[in-house]
Design a protein around this motif. Structure first.
Motif, PDB file in Angstrom:
ATOM      1  N   LYS A 192       0.851  -1.186   0.000  1.00 52.18           N
ATOM      2  CA  LYS A 192       0.000   0.000   0.000  1.00 52.18           C
ATOM      3  C   LYS A 192       0.884   1.232   0.000  1.00 52.18           C
ATOM      4  CE  LYS A 192      -3.816   2.399   2.191  1.00 52.18           C
ATOM      5  NZ  LYS A 192      -4.780   2.407   3.291  1.00 52.18           N
ATOM      6  N   LEU A 193       0.694   2.083  -1.003  1.00 51.45           N
ATOM      7  CA  LEU A 193       1.418   3.349  -1.120  1.00 51.45           C
ATOM      8  C   LEU A 193       0.393   4.476  -1.109  1.00 51.45           C
ATOM      9  CD1 LEU A 193       3.812   2.392  -4.055  1.00 51.45           C
ATOM     10  CD2 LEU A 193       4.298   2.278  -1.611  1.00 51.45           C
ATOM     11  N   THR A 194       0.664   5.521  -0.339  1.00 49.68           N
ATOM     12  CA  THR A 194      -0.234   6.666  -0.265  1.00 49.68           C
ATOM     13  C   THR A 194       0.591   7.940  -0.374  1.00 49.68           C
ATOM     14  OG1 THR A 194      -1.733   5.446   1.188  1.00 49.68           O
ATOM     15  CG2 THR A 194      -1.979   7.832   1.130  1.00 49.68           C
ATOM     16  N   LEU A 195       0.171   8.810  -1.257  1.00 52.46           N
ATOM     17  CA  LEU A 195       0.774  10.135  -1.412  1.00 52.46           C
ATOM     18  C   LEU A 195      -0.376  11.112  -1.562  1.00 52.46           C
ATOM     19  CD1 LEU A 195       3.352  11.867  -1.723  1.00 52.46           C
ATOM     20  CD2 LEU A 195       3.164  11.502  -4.188  1.00 52.46           C
ATOM     21  N   GLY A 196      -0.546  12.000  -0.582  1.00 54.80           N
ATOM     22  CA  GLY A 196      -1.698  12.894  -0.602  1.00 54.80           C
ATOM     23  C   GLY A 196      -2.971  12.071  -0.536  1.00 54.80           C
ATOM     24  N   GLN A 197      -3.876  12.308  -1.468  1.00 55.07           N
ATOM     25  CA  GLN A 197      -5.131  11.565  -1.517  1.00 55.07           C
ATOM     26  C   GLN A 197      -5.099  10.428  -2.528  1.00 55.07           C
ATOM     27  OE1 GLN A 197      -8.504  14.203  -1.948  1.00 55.07           O
ATOM     28  NE2 GLN A 197      -7.671  15.637  -0.464  1.00 55.07           N
ATOM     29  N   SER A 198      -3.941  10.140  -3.096  1.00 60.83           N
ATOM     30  CA  SER A 198      -3.805   9.048  -4.065  1.00 60.83           C
ATOM     31  C   SER A 198      -3.254   7.803  -3.372  1.00 60.83           C
ATOM     32  CB  SER A 198      -2.862   9.460  -5.205  1.00 60.83           C
ATOM     33  OG  SER A 198      -3.430  10.529  -5.943  1.00 60.83           O
ATOM     34  N   THR A 199      -3.795   6.642  -3.753  1.00 58.51           N
ATOM     35  CA  THR A 199      -3.333   5.389  -3.160  1.00 58.51           C
ATOM     36  C   THR A 199      -3.147   4.327  -4.238  1.00 58.51           C
ATOM     37  OG1 THR A 199      -5.578   4.555  -2.772  1.00 58.51           O
ATOM     38  CG2 THR A 199      -4.530   5.766  -0.971  1.00 58.51           C
ATOM     39  N   LEU A 200      -2.256   3.391  -3.949  1.00 57.36           N
ATOM     40  CA  LEU A 200      -2.050   2.203  -4.772  1.00 57.36           C
ATOM     41  C   LEU A 200      -1.977   1.027  -3.813  1.00 57.36           C
ATOM     42  CD1 LEU A 200      -1.253   0.596  -7.373  1.00 57.36           C
ATOM     43  CD2 LEU A 200       1.108   1.139  -6.799  1.00 57.36           C
ATOM     44  N   GLN A 201      -2.764  -0.017  -4.086  1.00 59.02           N
ATOM     45  CA  GLN A 201      -2.738  -1.222  -3.268  1.00 59.02           C
ATOM     46  C   GLN A 201      -2.576  -2.424  -4.187  1.00 59.02           C
ATOM     47  OE1 GLN A 201      -5.474  -1.307   0.208  1.00 59.02           O
ATOM     48  NE2 GLN A 201      -6.487   0.373  -0.881  1.00 59.02           N
ATOM     49  N   ALA A 202      -1.862  -3.441  -3.692  1.00 63.08           N
ATOM     50  CA  ALA A 202      -1.651  -4.649  -4.493  1.00 63.08           C
ATOM     51  C   ALA A 202      -1.414  -5.843  -3.575  1.00 63.08           C
ATOM     52  CB  ALA A 202      -0.457  -4.469  -5.426  1.00 63.08           C
ATOM     53  N   PHE A 203      -1.725  -7.029  -4.103  1.00 62.24           N
ATOM     54  CA  PHE A 203      -1.409  -8.275  -3.415  1.00 62.24           C
ATOM     55  C   PHE A 203      -1.368  -9.381  -4.467  1.00 62.24           C
ATOM     56  CE2 PHE A 203      -5.979  -8.069  -3.568  1.00 62.24           C
ATOM     57  CZ  PHE A 203      -6.368  -9.352  -3.891  1.00 62.24           C
ATOM     58  N   GLY A 204      -0.668 -10.464  -4.170  1.00 62.05           N
ATOM     59  CA  GLY A 204      -0.606 -11.567  -5.116  1.00 62.05           C
ATOM     60  C   GLY A 204       0.447 -12.576  -4.739  1.00 62.05           C
ATOM     61  N   THR A 205       0.705 -13.500  -5.653  1.00 62.53           N
ATOM     62  CA  THR A 205       1.662 -14.577  -5.423  1.00 62.53           C
ATOM     63  C   THR A 205       2.589 -14.690  -6.628  1.00 62.53           C
ATOM     64  OG1 THR A 205       0.029 -15.756  -4.113  1.00 62.53           O
ATOM     65  CG2 THR A 205       1.896 -17.033  -4.894  1.00 62.53           C
ATOM     66  N   MET A 206       3.869 -14.893  -6.360  1.00 62.02           N
ATOM     67  CA  MET A 206       4.892 -15.086  -7.386  1.00 62.02           C
ATOM     68  C   MET A 206       5.685 -16.342  -7.047  1.00 62.02           C
ATOM     69  SD  MET A 206       4.699 -12.216  -9.137  1.00 62.02           S
ATOM     70  CE  MET A 206       3.778 -10.720  -8.865  1.00 62.02           C
ATOM     71  N   LYS A 207       6.321 -16.914  -8.059  1.00 68.99           N
ATOM     72  CA  LYS A 207       7.195 -18.053  -7.791  1.00 68.99           C
ATOM     73  C   LYS A 207       8.422 -17.608  -6.994  1.00 68.99           C
ATOM     74  CE  LYS A 207       9.874 -21.703  -9.980  1.00 68.99           C
ATOM     75  NZ  LYS A 207      10.325 -22.283 -11.230  1.00 68.99           N
ATOM     76  N   ASN A 208       8.932 -16.393  -7.306  1.00 65.98           N
ATOM     77  CA  ASN A 208      10.115 -15.874  -6.626  1.00 65.98           C
ATOM     78  C   ASN A 208      10.154 -14.359  -6.791  1.00 65.98           C
ATOM     79  OD1 ASN A 208      11.118 -15.383  -9.254  1.00 65.98           O
ATOM     80  ND2 ASN A 208      11.970 -17.443  -9.322  1.00 65.98           N
ATOM     81  N   LEU A 209      11.174 -13.730  -6.237  1.00 63.59           N
ATOM     82  CA  LEU A 209      11.275 -12.272  -6.327  1.00 63.59           C
ATOM     83  C   LEU A 209      11.706 -11.782  -7.703  1.00 63.59           C
ATOM     84  CD1 LEU A 209      12.670 -11.385  -2.798  1.00 63.59           C
ATOM     85  CD2 LEU A 209      10.354 -11.063  -3.671  1.00 63.59           C
ATOM     86  N   ALA A 210      12.038 -12.699  -8.614  1.00 56.64           N
ATOM     87  CA  ALA A 210      12.311 -12.327 -10.003  1.00 56.64           C
ATOM     88  C   ALA A 210      11.006 -12.226 -10.791  1.00 56.64           C
ATOM     89  CB  ALA A 210      13.253 -13.336 -10.652  1.00 56.64           C
ATOM     90  N   LEU A 211       9.885 -12.291 -10.082  1.00 56.77           N
ATOM     91  CA  LEU A 211       8.537 -12.152 -10.637  1.00 56.77           C
ATOM     92  C   LEU A 211       8.167 -13.264 -11.626  1.00 56.77           C
ATOM     93  CD1 LEU A 211       8.339  -8.296 -11.202  1.00 56.77           C
ATOM     94  CD2 LEU A 211       7.751  -9.599  -9.163  1.00 56.77           C
ATOM     95  N   GLU A 212       8.722 -14.442 -11.469  1.00 55.56           N
ATOM     96  CA  GLU A 212       8.378 -15.555 -12.339  1.00 55.56           C
ATOM     97  C   GLU A 212       7.028 -16.138 -11.942  1.00 55.56           C
ATOM     98  OE1 GLU A 212      11.604 -18.330 -12.124  1.00 55.56           O
ATOM     99  OE2 GLU A 212      12.901 -17.090 -13.358  1.00 55.56           O
ATOM    100  N   LYS A 213       6.231 -16.479 -12.936  1.00 52.70           N
ATOM    101  CA  LYS A 213       4.947 -17.165 -12.751  1.00 52.70           C
ATOM    102  C   LYS A 213       4.132 -16.554 -11.624  1.00 52.70           C
ATOM    103  CE  LYS A 213       6.707 -21.417 -14.660  1.00 52.70           C
ATOM    104  NZ  LYS A 213       7.065 -22.804 -14.440  1.00 52.70           N
ATOM    105  N   GLY A 214       3.737 -15.309 -11.802  1.00 51.43           N
ATOM    106  CA  GLY A 214       3.010 -14.635 -10.746  1.00 51.43           C
ATOM    107  C   GLY A 214       1.748 -13.956 -11.217  1.00 51.43           C
ATOM    108  N   SER A 215       0.948 -13.597 -10.247  1.00 56.26           N
ATOM    109  CA  SER A 215      -0.271 -12.848 -10.499  1.00 56.26           C
ATOM    110  C   SER A 215      -0.424 -11.829  -9.379  1.00 56.26           C
ATOM    111  CB  SER A 215      -1.474 -13.788 -10.527  1.00 56.26           C
ATOM    112  OG  SER A 215      -2.666 -13.046 -10.701  1.00 56.26           O
ATOM    113  N   LEU A 216      -0.699 -10.613  -9.754  1.00 53.06           N
ATOM    114  CA  LEU A 216      -0.798  -9.517  -8.796  1.00 53.06           C
ATOM    115  C   LEU A 216      -2.095  -8.766  -9.059  1.00 53.06           C
ATOM    116  CD1 LEU A 216       1.140  -8.289  -6.625  1.00 53.06           C
ATOM    117  CD2 LEU A 216       1.900  -6.714  -8.385  1.00 53.06           C
ATOM    118  N   GLN A 217      -2.925  -8.652  -8.052  1.00 56.76           N
ATOM    119  CA  GLN A 217      -4.145  -7.841  -8.127  1.00 56.76           C
ATOM    120  C   GLN A 217      -3.774  -6.436  -7.672  1.00 56.76           C
ATOM    121  OE1 GLN A 217      -7.159  -9.281  -9.109  1.00 56.76           O
ATOM    122  NE2 GLN A 217      -5.923 -11.101  -9.459  1.00 56.76           N
ATOM    123  N   PHE A 218      -4.271  -5.415  -8.359  1.00 56.96           N
ATOM    124  CA  PHE A 218      -3.953  -4.048  -7.934  1.00 56.96           C
ATOM    125  C   PHE A 218      -5.173  -3.152  -8.045  1.00 56.96           C
ATOM    126  CE2 PHE A 218      -2.928  -4.293 -12.414  1.00 56.96           C
ATOM    127  CZ  PHE A 218      -3.520  -3.173 -12.938  1.00 56.96           C
TER     128      PHE A 218
END
Length: 181
Positions: free
Chosen positions: A88-114
């Protein structure tokens, strides 16, 4: 830091400056087959970051709410995957939220909801658009990945109460709906 038989735990480690603060916590357990969970909570002063790293991203703003970036990240990882429990990132009144699963931190085989909610007036100030703008834009979607350079995004974009005035051009109370792929 707490060190146990098969566990290392870090509780509330804090790094702070006069204007920013980052707090880190985490657990490494089952060292034969490691499982890691933890998080970072940050309150970052944007002008301080710019000065520290020699960046020139945004002009000096009168709106002090745009000078602080709030970030919260929670992860859990084992040998099979990395669960991004929350970003979760917030700057002023703007926000970005995300969650999901990846095979590893190299973002292999993953899905992220945002999901993001963007305040157009604040973004206009930050980007020095030269005109006046207002309204809100919402972006919701999914990003699927198979590495840093192999990804796909499927999202919906909606804008409400959009206003723009620059020179002799004016638009008021406009709406926007779009799909992005």
């Amino acid at each position: 830091v707490v060190i146990g038989k098969d566990r290392i735990q870090l509780n509330g480690a804090t790094i702070a400056t006069a204007s920013s603060k980052v707090t880190i916590g985490g657990i490494l357990e089952n060292l034969a087959s490691p499982m890691i969970s933890g998080g970072v909570n940050a309150q970052l002063d944007v002008p301080e970051i710019e000065r520290t790293f020699g960046l020139s991203t945004f002009p000096a703003l009168r709106d002090r709410s745009l000078n602080t970036l709030y970030a919260n990240v929670e992860l859990k990882s084992d040998q099979n995957n990395v669960q991004i429990r929350q970003v979760k990132l917030t700057l002023g009144q703007s926000t970005l939220q995300a969650f999901g699963t990846m095979k590893n931190l190299a973002l292999e085989k993953g899905s992220l909801q945002f999901s993001s909610s963007l305040n157009v007036g604040e973004l206009s100030k930050m980007l020095q658009s030269g005109g006046q703008a207002g309204g809100n834009i919402r972006v919701d979607g999914t990003a699927t990945t198979n590495g840093f350079s192999d990804y796909a995004v499927d999202a919906s974009v909606t804008g409400q109460h959009l206003n723009l005035r620059q020179g002799s051009i004016a638009m008021s109370n406009a709406s926007l709906t779009a799909k992005v792929r």
